[in-house]
Write an enzyme that holds these catalytic residues in place. Structure first.
Site, PDB file in Angstrom:
ATOM      1  N   SER A 161       0.858  -1.191   0.000  1.00  0.00           N
ATOM      2  CA  SER A 161       0.000   0.000   0.000  1.00  0.00           C
ATOM      3  C   SER A 161       0.889   1.234   0.000  1.00  0.00           C
ATOM      4  O   SER A 161       2.015   1.209   0.529  1.00  0.00           O
ATOM      5  CB  SER A 161      -0.914   0.020   1.222  1.00  0.00           C
ATOM      6  OG  SER A 161      -1.566   1.274   1.352  1.00  0.00           O
ATOM      7  N   TYR A 174      -1.436  -0.331  10.274  1.00  0.00           N
ATOM      8  CA  TYR A 174      -1.528  -0.578   8.831  1.00  0.00           C
ATOM      9  C   TYR A 174      -0.276  -0.091   8.105  1.00  0.00           C
ATOM     10  O   TYR A 174       0.296  -0.819   7.283  1.00  0.00           O
ATOM     11  CB  TYR A 174      -2.764   0.106   8.270  1.00  0.00           C
ATOM     12  CG  TYR A 174      -3.056  -0.240   6.831  1.00  0.00           C
ATOM     13  CD1 TYR A 174      -3.421  -1.528   6.468  1.00  0.00           C
ATOM     14  CD2 TYR A 174      -2.962   0.731   5.837  1.00  0.00           C
ATOM     15  CE1 TYR A 174      -3.692  -1.852   5.148  1.00  0.00           C
ATOM     16  CE2 TYR A 174      -3.241   0.419   4.514  1.00  0.00           C
ATOM     17  CZ  TYR A 174      -3.600  -0.874   4.171  1.00  0.00           C
ATOM     18  OH  TYR A 174      -3.869  -1.190   2.856  1.00  0.00           O
TER      19      TYR A 174
END
Length: 280
Positions: A161, A174
Site C-alpha cells: 500500500s 496498517y
C-alpha cells in the site's frame, strides 16, 4: 513460465505427482471474497486462467464464482484464515495437490484498522494486523517457494500500500504492516534471484472497496477495483518488481517521502484518522 497473457488456446504441459495439470495457467489469490481480491479473480478468469480462491467466507465466494458464470472445472475455493499459519499453509498444499503448482500467487488478504498506542486494546489490533498482513503473507508464499524453484518459474505477488511508504497518523498498525510487506518482498526477491521465480510488489493507492468506503478523509485518485485489477494484471504479466497503482499516487508518495519531517508533520496535522475497532 509462459507469458501470463498468452492466447487462451495456447497449451502448456505440466504434471504434479503424476497427475496431469490442464493447459490453462493457475492463479492462487487470497482475500478473494471481496474487494481487490475478487476483482483480481474476475480479471484472471477473463484472461482464461484457472483460479484457486482463498477466503474465510467460502460459501459466499463459491456463490460469487457461480454467479459470474465460471465453469466448475476452472476454479476451486479453499477455506483459510491467513492469520493462522497452519490454515493458510494447508490451503496452499491442498491447491498443489488438487490443481497443481500455481503460475501466480497473489497474497492479497489483509486488514486495515486504526489504532491509538495509548489504548491497551489497540496493541492487540497491532498484533492482529501484523499476523494477517505480514506473517500471513509469508505463510501464503511458503508452500509454493520450493516447488516453483524446482520448476524454475512462477510469480509471487505481495499487495502492499502507499500507506507503507510513509507513516500516517492513526494508521500505525496498517502503515507499519505495509512497509514491512515492501521490505519483505524486496528481501524475498533477492533470495530468489536467478531461480526463475519472480517477486512482484504492488502498492495500491485508494481503491473503491468495502474496506475504503468507511474512511472519513479524502481519497485522491480513487480508482474502481476493476481498473486496479486490470493495471495489476498487466504489471504482473510484465514481471515488474515494484509498482504503485495508480501512477499518480506513486508521484505523490515520492513527494511525501522527500519532505523533511517538520513539513510532513505539519501537512498531516489535523487529518482525520482511520476508524479504530468498534468505531462507526
Amino acid at each position: 513460465m509462459n507469458p501470463p497473457d498468452r492466447p487462451q488456446g495456447e497449451t502448456r504441459s505440466a504434471q504434479h505427482a503424476g497427475t496431469p495439470v490442464t493447459d490453462a495457467p493457475l492463479a492462487f489469490i487470497t482475500g478473494a471474497s471481496s474487494g481487490i481480491g475478487q476483482a483480481l479473480a474476475r480479471r484472471y478468469h477473463q484472461a482464461g486462467w484457472r483460479l484457486a480462491l482463498v477466503a474465510r467466507r467460502t460459501v459466499e465466494t463459491s456463490a460469487w464464482a457461480q454467479g459470474e458464470g465460471m465453469a466448475a472445472d476452472r476454479w476451486r475455493v479453499y477455506a483459510a484464515d491467513v492469520a493462522d499459519i497452519d490454515s493458510i499453509v494447508a490451503a496452499g498444499q491442498a491447491c498443489i495437490a488438487q490443481q497443481g503448482v500455481p503460475d501466480v500467487v497473489i497474497a492479497n488478504a489483509g486488514i486495515s484498522i486504526g489504532m491509538d498506542t495509548a489504548d491497551r486494546a489497540d496493541l492487540d489490533v497491532l498484533a492482529r494486523t501484523l499476523a494477517t498482513n505480514n506473517v500471513g503473507l509469508a505463510a501464503t508464499f511458503h508452500p509454493f517457494v520450493a516447488p516453483m524453484r524446482s520448476r524454475g518459474s512462477g510469480t509471487l505477488v505481495g499487495i502492499a500500500s502507499v500507506a507503507g511508504i510513509r507513516g500516517l497518523p492513526g494508521h500505525g498498525a496498517y502503515s507499519a504492516s505495509k512497509a514491512a510487506v515492501i521490505s519483505y518482498c524486496e528481501s524475498l526477491r533477492g533470495e530468489l534471484r536467478g531461480t526463475g521465480v519472480r517477486v512482484v510488489t504492488i502498492a495500491p493507492g485508494y481503491v473503491d472497496t468495502p474496506l475504503t468506503r468507511k474512511n472519513r478523509y479524502g481519497m485522491p485518485f480513487l480508482m474502481r477495483a476493476e481498473d486496479f485489477a486490470d493495471a495489476a494484471y498487466r504489471t504482473i504479466a510484465a514481471g515488474r518488481s515494484y509498482r504503485v497503482i495508480p501512477w499518480q499516487m506513486g508521484v505523490v508518495a515520492k513527494l511525501l517521502r522527500a519532505l523533511p519531517n517538520p513539513v510532513f508533520d505539519r501537512l498531516l496535522a489535523g487529518r482525520p484518522r482511520k476508524h479504530r475497532q468498534n468505531e462507526r
